[in-house]
Design a protein around this motif. Structure first.
Motif, PDB file in Angstrom:
ATOM      1  N   ALA A  51     -23.713  -5.713 -19.016  1.00 20.76           N
ATOM      2  CA  ALA A  51     -22.859  -5.697 -17.803  1.00 20.76           C
ATOM      3  C   ALA A  51     -22.684  -4.276 -17.372  1.00 20.76           C
ATOM      4  O   ALA A  51     -22.690  -4.176 -15.982  1.00 20.76           O
ATOM      5  CB  ALA A  51     -21.516  -6.260 -18.508  1.00 20.76           C
TER       6      ALA A  51
ATOM      7  N   THR B 269     -23.612  -3.845 -13.292  1.00 19.93           N
ATOM      8  CA  THR B 269     -22.727  -3.428 -12.354  1.00 19.93           C
ATOM      9  C   THR B 269     -23.361  -2.305 -11.537  1.00 19.93           C
ATOM     10  O   THR B 269     -23.160  -2.502 -10.402  1.00 19.93           O
ATOM     11  CB  THR B 269     -21.472  -2.906 -12.984  1.00 19.93           C
TER      12      THR B 269
ATOM     13  N   MET C 188     -19.839 -14.857 -18.634  1.00 21.02           N
ATOM     14  CA  MET C 188     -18.371 -14.183 -18.252  1.00 21.02           C
ATOM     15  C   MET C 188     -18.679 -12.614 -18.123  1.00 21.02           C
ATOM     16  O   MET C 188     -18.140 -11.903 -17.046  1.00 21.02           O
ATOM     17  CB  MET C 188     -17.498 -14.174 -19.359  1.00 21.02           C
ATOM     18  N   ALA C 189     -19.485 -12.065 -18.929  1.00 27.14           N
ATOM     19  CA  ALA C 189     -19.702 -10.525 -18.998  1.00 27.14           C
ATOM     20  C   ALA C 189     -20.634 -10.438 -17.596  1.00 27.14           C
ATOM     21  O   ALA C 189     -20.450  -9.279 -16.841  1.00 27.14           O
ATOM     22  CB  ALA C 189     -20.615 -10.334 -20.062  1.00 27.14           C
TER      23      ALA C 189
ATOM     24  N   ARG D  23     -20.730 -12.141 -15.095  1.00 20.83           N
ATOM     25  CA  ARG D  23     -19.829 -12.274 -13.594  1.00 20.83           C
ATOM     26  C   ARG D  23     -19.055 -11.394 -13.198  1.00 20.83           C
ATOM     27  O   ARG D  23     -18.544 -11.097 -12.143  1.00 20.83           O
ATOM     28  CB  ARG D  23     -19.149 -13.791 -13.928  1.00 20.83           C
ATOM     29  N   ILE D  24     -18.461 -10.649 -14.516  1.00 19.18           N
ATOM     30  CA  ILE D  24     -17.613  -9.379 -14.220  1.00 19.18           C
ATOM     31  C   ILE D  24     -18.463  -8.461 -13.582  1.00 19.18           C
ATOM     32  O   ILE D  24     -17.963  -7.819 -12.683  1.00 19.18           O
ATOM     33  CB  ILE D  24     -16.860  -9.047 -15.547  1.00 19.18           C
TER      34      ILE D  24
ATOM     35  N   HIS E 157     -19.179  -9.336  -9.824  1.00 20.50           N
ATOM     36  CA  HIS E 157     -17.740  -9.105  -9.088  1.00 20.50           C
ATOM     37  C   HIS E 157     -17.342  -7.779  -8.797  1.00 20.50           C
ATOM     38  O   HIS E 157     -16.819  -7.302  -7.644  1.00 20.50           O
ATOM     39  CB  HIS E 157     -16.660  -9.889  -9.737  1.00 20.50           C
ATOM     40  N   ALA E 158     -17.563  -6.880 -10.019  1.00 21.32           N
ATOM     41  CA  ALA E 158     -17.343  -5.556  -9.724  1.00 21.32           C
ATOM     42  C   ALA E 158     -18.097  -4.897  -8.568  1.00 21.32           C
ATOM     43  O   ALA E 158     -17.569  -4.168  -8.053  1.00 21.32           O
ATOM     44  CB  ALA E 158     -17.138  -4.768 -10.949  1.00 21.32           C
TER      45      ALA E 158
ATOM     46  N   ASP F   2      -8.473  -9.675  -6.639  1.00 25.65           N
ATOM     47  CA  ASP F   2      -7.802  -8.866  -7.631  1.00 25.65           C
ATOM     48  C   ASP F   2      -6.449  -8.294  -7.045  1.00 25.65           C
ATOM     49  O   ASP F   2      -5.720  -8.050  -7.930  1.00 25.65           O
ATOM     50  CB  ASP F   2      -8.843  -7.415  -7.543  1.00 25.65           C
TER      51      ASP F   2
ATOM     52  N   SER G 133      -7.489 -15.475 -12.838  1.00 24.68           N
ATOM     53  CA  SER G 133      -8.235 -15.010 -13.890  1.00 24.68           C
ATOM     54  C   SER G 133     -10.045 -15.524 -14.036  1.00 24.68           C
ATOM     55  O   SER G 133     -10.131 -16.661 -13.457  1.00 24.68           O
ATOM     56  CB  SER G 133      -7.932 -15.111 -15.142  1.00 24.68           C
ATOM     57  N   ILE G 134     -10.771 -14.607 -14.425  1.00 28.87           N
ATOM     58  CA  ILE G 134     -12.268 -15.042 -14.456  1.00 28.87           C
ATOM     59  C   ILE G 134     -12.363 -16.063 -15.536  1.00 28.87           C
ATOM     60  O   ILE G 134     -13.187 -17.087 -15.545  1.00 28.87           O
ATOM     61  CB  ILE G 134     -13.106 -13.745 -14.621  1.00 28.87           C
ATOM     62  N   ASP G 135     -11.461 -16.190 -16.541  1.00 31.66           N
ATOM     63  CA  ASP G 135     -11.725 -17.039 -17.775  1.00 31.66           C
ATOM     64  C   ASP G 135     -10.323 -17.404 -18.076  1.00 31.66           C
ATOM     65  O   ASP G 135      -9.480 -17.011 -18.897  1.00 31.66           O
ATOM     66  CB  ASP G 135     -12.300 -16.296 -18.804  1.00 31.66           C
TER      67      ASP G 135
END
Length: 432
Positions: free
Chosen positions: A312, A316, A348-349, A351-352, A355-356, A370, A389-391
């Motif tokens: 991740a 990013t 999830m990792a 996707r974070i 998104h970042a 955000d 929240s993402i999760d």
């Protein structure tokens, strides 16, 4: 006509309209990107239950989850559960990399399970058919076996296929002359290198590339030109083999696009943080802006059990620099076939990371979620926080199990000393 040919003639197809709506952009903008080769529509004509996925420049960074059996674990039910979990967690695409059990049935089941974009590596199937069905070594595969594997996956409706066309005898010789710690870590790349060495012949997918293009054309699937020489450790990153392969992929990209076939490029791999941006820019230059699909990159080699985090971090940086599609890495990378929970954590990792990066890219609407979170936090509105929240389930579970005293409305970190409550009191005093 293919999607690329229609776009180049100024036509906006129904698939482009659907994908543009999902991106919240005008169809004409997406058409222009497809025509230029800087975006693709992943949607095989045979994938009747699939929705089109747009990948490329100026679009939301997409994420992929790898699934598939191994010879040690052949359960279809497990892979279908992983497919459901990955879809529920928000993955944009699934890749079936099965190498064990009834591979055809597994692929068909995964395709039928969701409407997500589906990718695969047909060479895995060809190798398994040779070893398991025909009882011969991988190196005894024929050219016809290899192309039959491609045909089978396209006919089943796979939207994008990874093909290691840049693994050539010359690239292998460059790797050998320079030396590597881990040589070839790509499974498809290793199959190809072994086949070339044994048969003293060129890679069929490179030598007969025009045949591959003709095979793909009726399905209008996307060619994902694989990185057979992706670095498997930091020490091997950005070496001659990796860059030579990328040069070849740039040339093959032009040939495919000239034939009306959409292309994206796959990239590293393991790579030190300070090399990632340069690699992305180099790929974009050599491949004329074709969408870039990266695994990771993993920024350190020493974190088995935590490689979803190392991935991740690299993802990013890569996406912020222009990568368009991120393949997840799960906590079990390098250790085992991922469990259902590993799949969830991996999605999830990644996707974070995506998104970042989209915030950095300035993708319209990326930062809105955000900003909404900030408003909900200020109000100590927990349901609101969960909603953006993402999760959400994990966020709610962790707060609920903490034994928080709801009388003060904060969390167990600060309780009644919560900074938001202090500042809220200051605002009320000012209002008076």
């Amino acid at each position: 006509m293919t999607q690329l040919e229609m776009a180049r003639q100024g036509q906006i197809s129904d698939l482009v309209r659907q994908a543009a709506a999902a991106e919240n952009i005008e169809p004409e903008i997406l058409r222009q990107k497809i025509a230029a080769g800087t975006a693709v529509i992943c949607r095989n004509n045979k994938h009747t239950n699939g929705r089109p996925l747009a990948v490329g420049e100026g679009l939301r960074t997409k994420t992929n989850a790898n699934l598939g059996t191994s010879q040690d674990d052949t359960s279809i039910d497990k892979e279908l559960e992983k497919a459901k979990v990955a879809a529920a967690a928000g993955a944009d695409a699934l890749m079936d990399l099965s190498t064990g059990g009834p591979i055809d049935e597994i692929r068909a089941a995964i395709i039928a399970e969701t409407d997500l974009c589906i990718g695969s590596v047909p060479l895995y199937q060809a190798a398994c058919d040779a070893v398991i069905t025909q009882g011969k070594p991988i190196v005894d595969m024929t050219v016809e076996d290899i192309f039959a594997g491609v045909k089978k996956h396209l006919e089943d409706g796979v939207d994008f296929i990874t093909v290691h066309c840049g693994v050539t005898r010359e690239t292998v010789s460059r790797m050998d002359r320079e030396g590597r710690l881990l040589e070839v870590v790509s499974r498809g790349g290793s199959f190809t290198v072994g086949w070339m060495d044994y048969n003293n012949a060129e890679n069929p997918l490179y030598e007969f590339y025009d045949r591959l293009l003709e095979l793909v054309r009726p399905y209008d699937a996307v060619l994902s030109l694989g990185d057979g020489f992706r670095p498997g450790c930091l020490a091997d990153a950005t070496d001659r083999a990796q860059i030579q392969e990328l040069i070849i992929l740039g040339e093959l990209t032009q040939r495919a696009q000239d034939a009306g076939i959409q292309v994206m490029i796959e990239g590293p791999g393991h790579m030190a943080l300070n090399q990632i941006e340069a690699n992305i820019k180099l790929q974009k230059r050599l491949c004329h802006g074709a969408p870039f699909y990266v695994l990771g990159p993993l920024v350190t080699d020493i974190a088995p059990g935590y490689d979803h985090i190392t991935s991740a971090i690299g993802g990013t940086v890569a996406a912020a620099a222009g990568a368009d599609f991120l393949c997840y890495v799960t906590p079990s990378e390098h250790l085992r076939l991922p469990t259902v929970q590993d799949v969830h954590e991996g999605v999830m990792a990644v996707r974070i990371a995506a998104h970042a990066a989209d915030i950095v890219k300035g993708i319209p609407g990326a930062i809105d979620q955000d900003n909404a979170m900030a408003v909900y936090r200020k109000k100590l509105d927990w349901e609101g926080q969960y909603s953006v929240s993402i999760d959400p389930e994990k966020a709610k579970h962790w707060r609920d199990e903490s034994g928080v005293d709801e009388s003060h409305g904060a969390c167990t970190m600060c309780g009644s000393l919560c900074a938001y409550k202090v500042m809220d009191g200051r605002e009320k005093k000012k209002a008076v």
